[in-house]
Design a protein around this motif. Structure first.
Motif, PDB file in Angstrom:
ATOM      1  N   TRP A 175       0.709  -1.202  -0.114  1.00  0.00           N
ATOM      2  CA  TRP A 175       0.016   0.033  -0.230  1.00  0.00           C
ATOM      3  C   TRP A 175       0.786   1.341  -0.074  1.00  0.00           C
ATOM      4  N   ILE A 176       1.769   1.374   1.235  1.00  0.00           N
ATOM      5  CA  ILE A 176       2.351   2.564   1.094  1.00  0.00           C
ATOM      6  C   ILE A 176       3.330   2.908  -0.196  1.00  0.00           C
ATOM      7  N   PHE A 177       4.039   1.975  -0.662  1.00  0.00           N
ATOM      8  CA  PHE A 177       4.988   2.139  -1.656  1.00  0.00           C
ATOM      9  C   PHE A 177       4.038   2.347  -3.031  1.00  0.00           C
ATOM     10  N   THR A 178       2.946   1.605  -2.950  1.00  0.00           N
ATOM     11  CA  THR A 178       2.044   2.154  -4.300  1.00  0.00           C
ATOM     12  C   THR A 178       1.730   3.558  -4.350  1.00  0.00           C
ATOM     13  N   VAL A 179       1.333   4.269  -3.133  1.00  0.00           N
ATOM     14  CA  VAL A 179       1.005   5.513  -2.949  1.00  0.00           C
ATOM     15  C   VAL A 179       2.195   6.483  -3.326  1.00  0.00           C
ATOM     16  N   ALA A 180       3.217   6.051  -2.636  1.00  0.00           N
ATOM     17  CA  ALA A 180       4.265   6.947  -2.712  1.00  0.00           C
ATOM     18  C   ALA A 180       4.827   6.789  -4.274  1.00  0.00           C
ATOM     19  N   ALA A 181       4.900   5.679  -4.805  1.00  0.00           N
ATOM     20  CA  ALA A 181       5.226   5.668  -6.250  1.00  0.00           C
ATOM     21  C   ALA A 181       4.375   6.412  -7.189  1.00  0.00           C
ATOM     22  N   ASP A 182       3.244   6.635  -6.796  1.00  0.00           N
ATOM     23  CA  ASP A 182       2.089   7.271  -7.674  1.00  0.00           C
ATOM     24  C   ASP A 182       2.468   8.804  -7.535  1.00  0.00           C
ATOM     25  N   ILE A 183       2.707   9.130  -6.398  1.00  0.00           N
ATOM     26  CA  ILE A 183       2.964  10.445  -6.151  1.00  0.00           C
ATOM     27  C   ILE A 183       4.086  10.946  -6.849  1.00  0.00           C
ATOM     28  N   VAL A 184       5.405  10.207  -6.537  1.00  0.00           N
ATOM     29  CA  VAL A 184       6.644  10.397  -7.267  1.00  0.00           C
ATOM     30  C   VAL A 184       6.725  10.351  -8.684  1.00  0.00           C
ATOM     31  N   ILE A 185       6.248   9.313  -9.056  1.00  0.00           N
ATOM     32  CA  ILE A 185       6.694   8.833 -10.279  1.00  0.00           C
ATOM     33  C   ILE A 185       5.600   9.338 -11.369  1.00  0.00           C
ATOM     34  N   ASN A 186       4.242   8.988 -10.921  1.00  0.00           N
ATOM     35  CA  ASN A 186       3.214   9.263 -11.815  1.00  0.00           C
ATOM     36  C   ASN A 186       2.646  10.478 -12.026  1.00  0.00           C
TER      37      ASN A 186
ATOM     38  N   TYR B 127       4.809  13.399 -10.646  1.00  0.00           N
ATOM     39  CA  TYR B 127       5.756  14.359 -10.957  1.00  0.00           C
ATOM     40  C   TYR B 127       6.717  13.813 -12.026  1.00  0.00           C
ATOM     41  N   ILE B 128       6.890  12.694 -12.478  1.00  0.00           N
ATOM     42  CA  ILE B 128       7.736  12.378 -13.698  1.00  0.00           C
ATOM     43  C   ILE B 128       7.013  12.082 -14.762  1.00  0.00           C
ATOM     44  N   LEU B 129       5.954  11.344 -14.658  1.00  0.00           N
ATOM     45  CA  LEU B 129       5.159  10.949 -15.822  1.00  0.00           C
ATOM     46  C   LEU B 129       4.033  11.880 -16.261  1.00  0.00           C
ATOM     47  N   GLY B 130       3.568  12.834 -15.148  1.00  0.00           N
ATOM     48  CA  GLY B 130       2.498  13.753 -15.407  1.00  0.00           C
ATOM     49  C   GLY B 130       1.069  12.809 -15.541  1.00  0.00           C
TER      50      GLY B 130
ATOM     51  N   ALA C 284       7.914  -4.171  -2.247  1.00  0.00           N
ATOM     52  CA  ALA C 284       8.290  -2.755  -2.635  1.00  0.00           C
ATOM     53  C   ALA C 284       8.434  -2.530  -4.015  1.00  0.00           C
ATOM     54  N   VAL C 285       9.516  -3.470  -4.352  1.00  0.00           N
ATOM     55  CA  VAL C 285       9.859  -3.480  -5.757  1.00  0.00           C
ATOM     56  C   VAL C 285       8.741  -3.675  -6.811  1.00  0.00           C
ATOM     57  N   ILE C 286       7.884  -4.374  -6.730  1.00  0.00           N
ATOM     58  CA  ILE C 286       6.771  -4.775  -7.566  1.00  0.00           C
ATOM     59  C   ILE C 286       5.898  -3.400  -7.443  1.00  0.00           C
ATOM     60  N   ALA C 287       5.757  -2.935  -6.223  1.00  0.00           N
ATOM     61  CA  ALA C 287       4.887  -1.906  -6.340  1.00  0.00           C
ATOM     62  C   ALA C 287       5.300  -0.639  -7.022  1.00  0.00           C
ATOM     63  N   VAL C 288       6.714  -0.477  -6.869  1.00  0.00           N
ATOM     64  CA  VAL C 288       7.096   0.834  -7.613  1.00  0.00           C
ATOM     65  C   VAL C 288       7.375   0.647  -8.856  1.00  0.00           C
ATOM     66  N   VAL C 289       7.293  -0.816  -9.366  1.00  0.00           N
ATOM     67  CA  VAL C 289       7.336  -0.955 -10.887  1.00  0.00           C
ATOM     68  C   VAL C 289       5.849  -0.913 -11.584  1.00  0.00           C
ATOM     69  N   VAL C 290       5.088  -1.619 -10.888  1.00  0.00           N
ATOM     70  CA  VAL C 290       3.663  -1.902 -11.562  1.00  0.00           C
ATOM     71  C   VAL C 290       2.836  -0.603 -11.313  1.00  0.00           C
ATOM     72  N   THR C 291       2.928   0.387 -10.613  1.00  0.00           N
ATOM     73  CA  THR C 291       2.266   1.382 -10.278  1.00  0.00           C
ATOM     74  C   THR C 291       2.398   2.460 -11.609  1.00  0.00           C
ATOM     75  N   PRO C 292       3.816   2.781 -12.085  1.00  0.00           N
ATOM     76  CA  PRO C 292       3.773   3.557 -13.145  1.00  0.00           C
ATOM     77  C   PRO C 292       3.270   2.867 -14.501  1.00  0.00           C
ATOM     78  N   LEU C 293       3.711   1.503 -14.364  1.00  0.00           N
ATOM     79  CA  LEU C 293       3.294   0.624 -15.591  1.00  0.00           C
ATOM     80  C   LEU C 293       1.897   0.621 -15.850  1.00  0.00           C
ATOM     81  N   ALA C 294       1.074   0.510 -14.739  1.00  0.00           N
ATOM     82  CA  ALA C 294      -0.410   0.575 -14.873  1.00  0.00           C
ATOM     83  C   ALA C 294      -0.919   1.759 -15.314  1.00  0.00           C
ATOM     84  N   ALA C 295      -0.213   3.059 -14.853  1.00  0.00           N
ATOM     85  CA  ALA C 295      -0.696   4.297 -15.289  1.00  0.00           C
ATOM     86  C   ALA C 295      -0.515   4.557 -16.694  1.00  0.00           C
ATOM     87  N   VAL C 296       0.709   3.983 -17.144  1.00  0.00           N
ATOM     88  CA  VAL C 296       0.903   4.218 -18.648  1.00  0.00           C
ATOM     89  C   VAL C 296      -0.008   3.306 -19.705  1.00  0.00           C
TER      90      VAL C 296
END
Length: 570
Positions: A406-417, A419-422, A474-486
């Motif tokens: 949960w926490i890493f998914t939300v953190a990845a969405d904030i940082v990557i989705n 601020y980086i991917l928009g 942690a790794v799966i959450a950080v990878v899947v979150t931006p991938l799913a957004a894309v």
């Protein structure tokens, strides 16, 4: 620019409409006073946030007075040895700090709790109910752990049977939590200095008196004489990482931070870091002290491991080296009671907020936060009576996989989705009608990262890899979150791009404004960031406004604005 006050007031005082057929009483039945509800389902308004940054940070840090850290440190130290245990503590602390930082910033900057942040960070309006269930589990697991520790203290110090101690440690919390942040901030401010002195001064004295205990501590290799290994460190880290969700409790305080301005910028950032991700620094220190005290009791005093992992016995052993036995027992019990009150007021408070969010969105009713204080305490008491403390290490290791997902998914969405991917809106959206009910980005990430890591924990991919399940989560959450957004092109974040209100949401410093609008359902005056336009115009055809709470409880849904056409959402 914000309209002049008189113009805004004229605009904002639209009388509650009867066109909707929803009366104020039916919309929000029997809602308790703000003082007890503490804005449990909504944005924390500017006029209510009167505390200084330091006071908010002190309240947030006061909640981490729990003694479970000492027990966790002692348990992993006994099992894996000092070096492996410390390595695990530091690995966990680094991961927790990194993942917690963006969440703490968002809570303090936009004055919303983690459930509201989660809604707009990949889960949707109803999707965050899933993560609320993960969080509320954390509150009653930690409550039960701390209550059991207090009961142990009462048994040792006053010879009170454990089952009575469990009841006392639970029921005494309820009246303290009812009045929310106003009482809790005072409680933590008054008790923090005493707690710090009782916690650390005796340790310093012990090390000065017995300097050889440090060498004994560093040389300890555990019950089974474990060699230093990364796998053992990760097993230890898995237990510590169960506390990843602690940031959600800190955020329930950080949302009351005052606006960030040029004048308070330094103190504001210091408070956010200390009261947010900074909690893990003190947490790691407590875990290492727990290892030290357990090793001291086993190697120097010759006591058993079952006693060495209980905090009350750790403190008594520490105190007895420098004062009479009766005084050592008294101080140990006092420390345990203070610590238990500090953390379990936070557990009960934050758990009640989570349950209220779950219930209100599921059933469109609002019985009040206080009811869920009692409910959450009741679950915790049941866990104590079933002796959850005896399997604490297993429970925490298992739970850590879900918390990290949960926490890493939300953190990845904030940082990557964001601020980086928009692909994710930068401003956290939480209001009904503005969000889709379900967003596959966060839900997919939590299901995959949590599911795979839990299967890994139970040995589905082999025993050799099970120790690394938290890291994989942690790794799966950080990878899947931006991938799913894309893959989804970010189309499931916002149902609407505009809330129908022409007034600005933020001031010149980027803080949520405090302009007031009147809710058409309840007649309540609410600040602009908590409001959305109603789909029903007033009797003159003008715009009406609805608060986020009233909209949450609107069972008819007739005030919810229509979705944007597909091409207009972004």
């Amino acid at each position: 620019m914000t309209p002049p006050v008189d113009t805004l007031q004229q605009t904002a005082t639209t009388a509650p409409s009867t066109a909707s057929g929803t009366s104020p009483a039916s919309a929000v039945d029997n809602v308790a006073p703000v003082g007890t509800e503490d804005f449990s389902l909504r944005f924390a308004p500017r006029h209510y946030r009167k505390w200084t940054p330091a006071a908010v940070a002190a309240s947030a840090l006061g909640g981490i007075a729990y003694l479970a850290d000492f027990s966790i440190g002692a348990t992993i130290g006994v099992e894996h040895g000092t070096v492996n245990a410390i390595g695990g503590v530091l690995i966990a602390a680094l991961l927790i700090f990194v993942s917690s930082f963006p969440l703490a910033y968002y809570a303090a900057r936009y004055n919303v709790d983690l459930d509201l942040i989660t809604r707009g960070s990949g889960f949707g309006y109803k999707g965050s109910i899933i993560t609320n269930l993960i969080f509320v589990s954390f509150t009653f697991i930690l409550f039960a752990t701390e209550g059991a520790i207090m009961a142990q203290g009462l048994k040792v110090g006053l010879n009170i049977p454990l089952w009575i101690g469990y009841a006392v440690s639970s029921l005494m919390i309820i009246p303290l939590v009812i009045f929310g942040m106003k009482l809790l901030s005072k409680l933590h401010s008054w008790t923090n200095p005493l707690w710090l002195v009782m916690m650390f001064v005796p340790l310093v004295v012990l090390i000065i008196q017995e300097p050889d205990s440090v060498g004994t501590f560093l040389d300890y290799t555990g019950e089974d004489d474990k060699s230093v290994s990364f796998a053992a460190m990760m097993l230890a880290a898995g237990v510590c990482l169960s506390l990843t969700a602690q940031i959600a409790e800190n955020i329930d305080y950080l949302r009351f931070m005052p606006p960030k301005t040029a004048a308070n910028r330094k103190s504001w950032w210091a408070a956010v870091i200390c009261g947010g991700p900074g909690w893990v620094v003190l947490g790691a220190v407590k875990q290492i002290i727990g290892i030290f005290l357990a090793v001291y009791m086993i190697s120097v005093l010759g006591q058993g491991t079952d006693i060495a992992v209980e905090p009350v016995n750790q403190f008594m052993s520490e105190y007895k080296e420098m004062m009479p036995s009766w005084l050592a027992v008294t101080l140990a019990v006092i420390l345990v009671v203070i610590s238990q009150i500090k953390i379990n007021t936070t557990n009960a408070y934050c758990g009640s907020l989570a349950w209220t969010n779950i219930y209100s969105r599921s059933f469109k009713k609002y019985p009040g936060r206080v009811w869920f204080v009692v409910f959450n305490v009741g679950i915790s008491l049941a866990l104590m009576e079933f002796n959850m403390f005896s399997v604490l290490s297993f429970v925490l290791s298992f739970y850590s996989n879900l918390a990290i997902a949960w926490i890493f998914t939300v953190a990845a969405d904030i940082v990557i989705n964001k601020y980086i991917l928009g692909l994710s809106p930068k401003v956290p959206e939480f209001r009904r009608g503005m969000l889709y009910d379900w967003n596959p980005v966060g839900i997919t990430s939590v299901i995959l990262s949590g599911g795979i890591s839990v299967a890994m924990f139970f040995g589905a991919f082999g025993d050799g890899i099970s120790a690394f399940s938290p890291l994989f989560a942690a790794v799966i959450a950080v990878v899947v979150t931006p991938l799913a957004a894309v893959v989804t092109k970010g189309r499931y974040y916002l149902r609407r791009a505009h809330d129908g209100i022409d007034l600005p949401m933020f001031d010149a410093d980027g803080n949520p404004v405090d302009d007031r609008l009147t809710c058409a359902i309840t007649g309540e005056s609410c600040e602009r960031p908590d409001m959305v336009a109603s789909a029903i115009p007033d009797d003159n055809g003008g715009t009406q406004y609805v608060s986020s709470l009233a909209l949450t409880l609107d069972a008819t849904g007739q005030h919810v604005l229509p979705a944007d056409p597909p091409d207009d959402k972004r």
